[in-house]
Motif scaffolding. Structure first.
Motif, PDB file in Angstrom:
ATOM      1  N   ARG A  80      -9.149  13.542   5.073  1.00 38.20           N
ATOM      2  CA  ARG A  80     -10.359  13.200   5.824  1.00 38.20           C
ATOM      3  C   ARG A  80     -11.439  12.827   4.821  1.00 38.20           C
ATOM      4  N   LEU A  81     -12.499  12.189   5.306  1.00 42.32           N
ATOM      5  CA  LEU A  81     -13.645  11.908   4.460  1.00 42.32           C
ATOM      6  C   LEU A  81     -14.387  13.202   4.160  1.00 42.32           C
ATOM      7  N   ALA A  82     -15.260  13.164   3.179  1.00 40.18           N
ATOM      8  CA  ALA A  82     -15.976  14.371   2.746  1.00 40.18           C
ATOM      9  C   ALA A  82     -16.747  15.032   3.883  1.00 40.18           C
ATOM     10  N   ASP A  83     -17.215  14.239   4.855  1.00 39.69           N
ATOM     11  CA  ASP A  83     -17.976  14.819   5.968  1.00 39.69           C
ATOM     12  C   ASP A  83     -17.072  15.297   7.109  1.00 39.69           C
ATOM     13  N   GLY A  84     -15.754  15.209   6.908  1.00 38.71           N
ATOM     14  CA  GLY A  84     -14.807  15.684   7.916  1.00 38.71           C
ATOM     15  C   GLY A  84     -14.345  14.630   8.898  1.00 38.71           C
ATOM     16  N   SER A  85     -14.916  13.443   8.846  1.00 41.79           N
ATOM     17  CA  SER A  85     -14.507  12.391   9.782  1.00 41.79           C
ATOM     18  C   SER A  85     -13.174  11.787   9.330  1.00 41.79           C
ATOM     19  N   PRO A  86     -12.490  11.109  10.271  1.00 43.99           N
ATOM     20  CA  PRO A  86     -11.170  10.535   9.947  1.00 43.99           C
ATOM     21  C   PRO A  86     -11.268   9.455   8.868  1.00 43.99           C
ATOM     22  N   LEU A  87     -10.129   9.151   8.256  1.00 46.07           N
ATOM     23  CA  LEU A  87     -10.075   8.070   7.285  1.00 46.07           C
ATOM     24  C   LEU A  87     -10.439   6.746   7.952  1.00 46.07           C
ATOM     25  N   PRO A  88     -11.074   5.843   7.218  1.00 44.66           N
ATOM     26  CA  PRO A  88     -11.416   4.544   7.803  1.00 44.66           C
ATOM     27  C   PRO A  88     -10.174   3.667   7.963  1.00 44.66           C
ATOM     28  N   ALA A  89     -10.330   2.601   8.728  1.00 49.83           N
ATOM     29  CA  ALA A  89      -9.234   1.644   8.907  1.00 49.83           C
ATOM     30  C   ALA A  89      -8.770   1.170   7.539  1.00 49.83           C
ATOM     31  N   GLY A  90      -7.472   1.066   7.371  1.00 46.82           N
ATOM     32  CA  GLY A  90      -6.907   0.621   6.103  1.00 46.82           C
ATOM     33  C   GLY A  90      -6.465   1.750   5.190  1.00 46.82           C
ATOM     34  N   MET A  91      -6.809   2.979   5.557  1.00 45.25           N
ATOM     35  CA  MET A  91      -6.360   4.137   4.782  1.00 45.25           C
ATOM     36  C   MET A  91      -5.494   5.008   5.671  1.00 45.25           C
ATOM     37  N   THR A  92      -4.289   5.319   5.199  1.00 46.36           N
ATOM     38  CA  THR A  92      -3.384   6.163   5.980  1.00 46.36           C
ATOM     39  C   THR A  92      -2.709   7.180   5.069  1.00 46.36           C
ATOM     40  N   LEU A  93      -2.401   8.323   5.642  1.00 51.82           N
ATOM     41  CA  LEU A  93      -1.640   9.343   4.942  1.00 51.82           C
ATOM     42  C   LEU A  93      -0.365   9.571   5.738  1.00 51.82           C
ATOM     43  N   VAL A  94       0.769   9.309   5.114  1.00 53.54           N
ATOM     44  CA  VAL A  94       2.077   9.534   5.727  1.00 53.54           C
ATOM     45  C   VAL A  94       2.877  10.365   4.747  1.00 53.54           C
ATOM     46  N   GLY A  95       3.216  11.573   5.149  1.00 55.88           N
ATOM     47  CA  GLY A  95       3.917  12.470   4.243  1.00 55.88           C
ATOM     48  C   GLY A  95       3.031  12.762   3.044  1.00 55.88           C
ATOM     49  N   THR A  96       3.497  12.392   1.858  1.00 55.76           N
ATOM     50  CA  THR A  96       2.698  12.590   0.650  1.00 55.76           C
ATOM     51  C   THR A  96       2.242  11.271   0.047  1.00 55.76           C
ATOM     52  N   SER A  97       2.200  10.222   0.859  1.00 59.82           N
ATOM     53  CA  SER A  97       1.743   8.910   0.384  1.00 59.82           C
ATOM     54  C   SER A  97       0.438   8.527   1.066  1.00 59.82           C
ATOM     55  N   LEU A  98      -0.602   8.358   0.249  1.00 58.92           N
ATOM     56  CA  LEU A  98      -1.896   7.888   0.749  1.00 58.92           C
ATOM     57  C   LEU A  98      -1.979   6.413   0.434  1.00 58.92           C
ATOM     58  N   THR A  99      -2.087   5.578   1.470  1.00 52.52           N
ATOM     59  CA  THR A  99      -2.123   4.135   1.304  1.00 52.52           C
ATOM     60  C   THR A  99      -3.527   3.612   1.565  1.00 52.52           C
ATOM     61  N   VAL A 100      -4.015   2.807   0.628  1.00 51.90           N
ATOM     62  CA  VAL A 100      -5.299   2.128   0.781  1.00 51.90           C
ATOM     63  C   VAL A 100      -4.981   0.646   0.824  1.00 51.90           C
ATOM     64  N   ALA A 101      -5.192   0.038   1.984  1.00 49.31           N
ATOM     65  CA  ALA A 101      -4.846  -1.376   2.160  1.00 49.31           C
ATOM     66  C   ALA A 101      -6.087  -2.221   2.371  1.00 49.31           C
TER      67      ALA A 101
END
Length: 75
Positions: free
Chosen positions: A54-75
């Motif tokens: 999550r972002l530092a303020d607790g909100s969800p990741l923005p569009a283009g960022m995903t966490l699947v398993g142990t892979s964090l993808t920034v697209a």
């Protein structure tokens, strides 16, 4: 006069995250996949742990960022 004593024998301890993520770099326009498998979470109380991003303020990741398993993808 009455006295009440409440013994507190156990406190919920925060999970502990250990390990490191090496520095990352990416060229503009390319996707970046960060391998988080080098991180280990443990709970002193023996409770299960779950990796959540999550972002530092607790909100969800923005569009283009995903966490699947142990892979964090920034697209």
């Amino acid at each position: 006069v009455s006295e009440v004593t409440v013994p507190v024998t156990d406190v919920n301890e925060a999970p502990v995250l250990t390990g490191t993520i090496p520095p990352q770099s990416v060229l503009a326009g390319e996707d970046l996949v960060i391998d988080l498998s080098g991180l280990t979470a443990s709970d002193p109380d023996g409770d299960g742990t779950t990796l959540v991003a999550r972002l530092a303020d607790g909100s969800p990741l923005p569009a283009g960022m995903t966490l699947v398993g142990t892979s964090l993808t920034v697209a």
